[in-house]
Design a protein around this motif. Structure first.
Motif, PDB file in Angstrom:
ATOM      1  N   GLY A 140     -51.012  20.893  48.287  1.00 40.83           N
ATOM      2  CA  GLY A 140     -50.162  21.512  49.267  1.00 40.83           C
ATOM      3  C   GLY A 140     -49.664  20.603  50.446  1.00 40.83           C
ATOM      4  O   GLY A 140     -48.834  20.790  51.205  1.00 40.83           O
ATOM      5  N   GLY A 141     -50.265  19.161  50.351  1.00 37.92           N
ATOM      6  CA  GLY A 141     -49.832  18.276  51.127  1.00 37.92           C
ATOM      7  C   GLY A 141     -48.574  17.543  50.691  1.00 37.92           C
ATOM      8  O   GLY A 141     -48.257  17.495  49.191  1.00 37.92           O
ATOM      9  N   LYS A 142     -48.044  16.725  51.467  1.00 33.32           N
ATOM     10  CA  LYS A 142     -46.716  15.916  51.126  1.00 33.32           C
ATOM     11  C   LYS A 142     -46.961  14.782  49.716  1.00 33.32           C
ATOM     12  O   LYS A 142     -46.237  15.042  48.941  1.00 33.32           O
ATOM     13  CB  LYS A 142     -45.989  15.102  52.112  1.00 33.32           C
ATOM     14  N   ILE A 170     -47.427  30.538  48.331  1.00 37.42           N
ATOM     15  CA  ILE A 170     -46.499  29.521  48.516  1.00 37.42           C
ATOM     16  C   ILE A 170     -46.726  28.475  47.203  1.00 37.42           C
ATOM     17  O   ILE A 170     -45.437  28.367  46.577  1.00 37.42           O
ATOM     18  CB  ILE A 170     -46.705  28.384  49.571  1.00 37.42           C
ATOM     19  N   LEU A 171     -47.748  28.156  46.812  1.00 35.70           N
ATOM     20  CA  LEU A 171     -47.649  27.250  45.614  1.00 35.70           C
ATOM     21  C   LEU A 171     -47.400  28.050  44.297  1.00 35.70           C
ATOM     22  O   LEU A 171     -46.681  27.334  43.514  1.00 35.70           O
ATOM     23  CB  LEU A 171     -49.298  26.486  45.463  1.00 35.70           C
ATOM     24  N   PRO A 172     -48.072  29.091  44.039  1.00 38.44           N
ATOM     25  CA  PRO A 172     -47.289  29.786  42.784  1.00 38.44           C
ATOM     26  C   PRO A 172     -45.893  30.050  42.645  1.00 38.44           C
ATOM     27  O   PRO A 172     -45.294  29.580  41.625  1.00 38.44           O
ATOM     28  CB  PRO A 172     -48.196  31.277  42.668  1.00 38.44           C
ATOM     29  N   GLU A 173     -45.310  30.256  43.937  1.00 40.25           N
ATOM     30  CA  GLU A 173     -43.890  30.479  43.918  1.00 40.25           C
ATOM     31  C   GLU A 173     -43.216  29.155  43.714  1.00 40.25           C
ATOM     32  O   GLU A 173     -42.193  29.143  43.064  1.00 40.25           O
ATOM     33  CB  GLU A 173     -43.487  30.995  45.147  1.00 40.25           C
ATOM     34  N   TYR A 174     -43.910  28.020  44.206  1.00 40.70           N
ATOM     35  CA  TYR A 174     -43.146  26.689  43.855  1.00 40.70           C
ATOM     36  C   TYR A 174     -43.271  26.236  42.393  1.00 40.70           C
ATOM     37  O   TYR A 174     -42.245  26.072  42.103  1.00 40.70           O
ATOM     38  CB  TYR A 174     -43.929  25.594  44.805  1.00 40.70           C
ATOM     39  N   PHE A 175     -44.503  26.372  41.893  1.00 43.31           N
ATOM     40  CA  PHE A 175     -44.750  26.141  40.541  1.00 43.31           C
ATOM     41  C   PHE A 175     -43.684  26.933  39.704  1.00 43.31           C
ATOM     42  O   PHE A 175     -43.234  26.558  38.554  1.00 43.31           O
ATOM     43  CB  PHE A 175     -45.994  26.301  40.070  1.00 43.31           C
ATOM     44  N   GLU A 176     -43.568  28.075  40.150  1.00 41.98           N
ATOM     45  CA  GLU A 176     -42.654  29.145  39.219  1.00 41.98           C
ATOM     46  C   GLU A 176     -41.257  28.522  39.195  1.00 41.98           C
ATOM     47  O   GLU A 176     -40.454  28.590  38.204  1.00 41.98           O
ATOM     48  CB  GLU A 176     -42.646  30.421  39.571  1.00 41.98           C
ATOM     49  N   SER A 177     -41.087  28.171  40.475  1.00 43.21           N
ATOM     50  CA  SER A 177     -39.364  27.879  40.655  1.00 43.21           C
ATOM     51  C   SER A 177     -39.144  26.540  39.787  1.00 43.21           C
ATOM     52  O   SER A 177     -38.057  26.197  39.272  1.00 43.21           O
ATOM     53  CB  SER A 177     -39.139  27.186  42.175  1.00 43.21           C
ATOM     54  N   LEU A 178     -40.103  25.585  39.428  1.00 41.70           N
ATOM     55  CA  LEU A 178     -40.155  24.527  38.696  1.00 41.70           C
ATOM     56  C   LEU A 178     -40.310  24.799  37.344  1.00 41.70           C
ATOM     57  O   LEU A 178     -40.165  23.894  36.408  1.00 41.70           O
ATOM     58  CB  LEU A 178     -41.166  23.568  39.121  1.00 41.70           C
ATOM     59  N   ASN A 179     -40.545  25.956  36.800  1.00 39.96           N
ATOM     60  CA  ASN A 179     -40.680  26.267  35.431  1.00 39.96           C
ATOM     61  C   ASN A 179     -41.834  25.499  35.022  1.00 39.96           C
ATOM     62  O   ASN A 179     -41.586  24.962  33.765  1.00 39.96           O
ATOM     63  CB  ASN A 179     -39.399  26.290  34.697  1.00 39.96           C
ATOM     64  N   ILE A 180     -42.945  25.013  35.360  1.00 39.45           N
ATOM     65  CA  ILE A 180     -44.083  24.227  34.794  1.00 39.45           C
ATOM     66  C   ILE A 180     -45.329  25.028  34.691  1.00 39.45           C
ATOM     67  O   ILE A 180     -45.560  26.096  35.254  1.00 39.45           O
ATOM     68  CB  ILE A 180     -44.323  23.250  35.761  1.00 39.45           C
ATOM     69  N   PRO A 181     -46.262  24.673  33.726  1.00 37.74           N
ATOM     70  CA  PRO A 181     -47.562  25.260  33.424  1.00 37.74           C
ATOM     71  C   PRO A 181     -48.243  25.101  34.974  1.00 37.74           C
ATOM     72  O   PRO A 181     -48.352  23.793  35.183  1.00 37.74           O
ATOM     73  CB  PRO A 181     -47.973  24.751  32.347  1.00 37.74           C
ATOM     74  N   TYR A 182     -49.159  26.068  35.158  1.00 36.64           N
ATOM     75  CA  TYR A 182     -50.036  25.755  36.440  1.00 36.64           C
ATOM     76  C   TYR A 182     -51.165  26.635  36.484  1.00 36.64           C
ATOM     77  O   TYR A 182     -51.079  27.877  35.699  1.00 36.64           O
ATOM     78  CB  TYR A 182     -49.140  26.025  37.733  1.00 36.64           C
ATOM     79  N   LYS A 226     -37.177  16.053  50.196  1.00 35.80           N
ATOM     80  CA  LYS A 226     -37.137  17.232  49.548  1.00 35.80           C
ATOM     81  C   LYS A 226     -37.485  18.675  50.010  1.00 35.80           C
ATOM     82  O   LYS A 226     -37.343  19.714  49.090  1.00 35.80           O
ATOM     83  CB  LYS A 226     -38.154  16.791  48.453  1.00 35.80           C
ATOM     84  N   LYS A 227     -37.943  18.562  51.245  1.00 34.99           N
ATOM     85  CA  LYS A 227     -38.208  19.935  51.777  1.00 34.99           C
ATOM     86  C   LYS A 227     -39.365  20.637  51.144  1.00 34.99           C
ATOM     87  O   LYS A 227     -39.191  21.823  50.983  1.00 34.99           O
ATOM     88  CB  LYS A 227     -37.100  20.757  52.047  1.00 34.99           C
ATOM     89  N   TYR A 228     -40.340  19.845  50.784  1.00 38.77           N
ATOM     90  CA  TYR A 228     -41.472  20.495  50.064  1.00 38.77           C
ATOM     91  C   TYR A 228     -42.184  21.639  51.183  1.00 38.77           C
ATOM     92  O   TYR A 228     -42.377  21.476  52.256  1.00 38.77           O
ATOM     93  CB  TYR A 228     -42.606  19.491  49.941  1.00 38.77           C
TER      94      TYR A 228
END
Length: 298
Positions: free
Chosen positions: A46-48, A86-98, A201-203
């Motif tokens: 969750g860090g830069k 935060i992280l599940p939503e971010y990974f879902e937005s990238l459509n990647i396995p997590y 990128k505004k992570y």
């Protein structure tokens, strides 16, 4: 900044992204970090740095000469107030396995570490052990961590100053039990570039607050030292890192790496002339005939 030409800003941003991609690609190639068919488990804190690593790995995945998978994994250490969404939503937005892996290391650290002492060491060991075992369970062949060049150089000085040991974080590491290989794709990247990249990128950055944002004071002191060197002598930090890639065991002092005990003199061959004149004797209480002309030895 407000008066800057937007086209120039975009150009600079593209240059930065290209530079980071090239450095990651170079590190991967130089250390053979990723091979055909690899399953890379990208550890995302969750860090830069870990966000940038994931971003660049996914980008390189599209153009790399080898095929490999990337699986994002976050270890939820159960810190109070950790924003779990935060992280599940971010990974879902990238459509990647997590995977989000739950492990209450927070309670263990709080129980074991006295109040006021740094929690970083124990926290790191617990996190590493959990990630190693999980990597096996999902068939990951490489574990990618987001450590960058500055982290590696800081660790070198930490180990020298506080551990009397000349070691750091290698770009590629096999675990002691030989069951996992850790890679650091950002090994050639500077932290200042990653800060700019993350801002662009505004992570959705999540600060580490396991210990109430407690700083590892020893590391912070070394970080401040390196920042000062960077200001006064640009390129010095990179030179220190490059020195780790250019080691001369015979010029150090480790008897396990170089046989200092057995260094016989070999004067069988004629000595080559030096680039300067030979010394002359101006005064002695010994017979001058004892001096040998070493340039004419047969």
């Amino acid at each position: 900044m407000a008066n800057q030409d937007p086209r120039k800003i975009i150009h600079e941003q593209n240059k930065l992204e290209k530079r980071l991609r090239n450095k990651v690609g170079k590190a991967i190639a130089e250390y053979n970090m990723i091979e055909e068919g690899d399953v890379v488990m990208a550890a995302i804190s969750g860090g830069k740095d870990s966000f940038a690593m994931l971003d660049i790995l996914l980008s390189l995945q599209k153009s790399a000469p080898v095929k490999f998978e990337v699986i994002a994994v976050n270890l939820d250490q159960k810190q109070p107030g950790f924003p779990e969404h935060i992280l599940p939503e971010y990974f879902e937005s990238l459509n990647i396995p997590y995977y989000i892996v739950d492990k209450d290391t927070y309670s263990i650290v709080k129980e074991k570490v006295p109040e006021g002492k740094t929690t970083c060491g124990l926290c790191s060991r617990l996190r590493r052990g959990t990630l190693y075992s999980f990597a096996e369970s999902i068939g990951a062949t490489k574990i990618a961590l987001g450590h960058h060049l500055d982290d590696i150089v800081e660790t070198l000085f930490l180990n020298m100053f506080h551990g009397a040991k000349l070691s750091a974080m290698p770009p590629k590491l096999r675990s002691d039990d030989k069951r996992n290989v850790v890679i650091r794709p950002l090994a050639f990247c500077r932290e200042k570039d990653l800060i700019k990249f993350a801002d662009i990128k505004k992570y959705p950055i999540i600060p580490c607050n396991l210990c109430g944002s407690q700083e590892n004071l020893q590391r912070q002191a070394i970080k401040a030292m390196l920042l000062e060197w960077d200001k006064k002598t640009p390129g010095r930090v990179e030179n220190i890192f490059n020195a780790m890639k250019n080691v001369s065991p015979s010029q150090l002092a480790d008897i396990s790496l170089f046989d200092f005990a057995n260094l016989p003199i070999d004067r069988k061959e004629a000595r080559k002339s030096y680039d300067f004149s030979e010394a002359t004797v101006s005064s002695t209480n010994l017979d001058d005939s004892l001096i040998i002309d070493v340039t004419n030895i047969n």
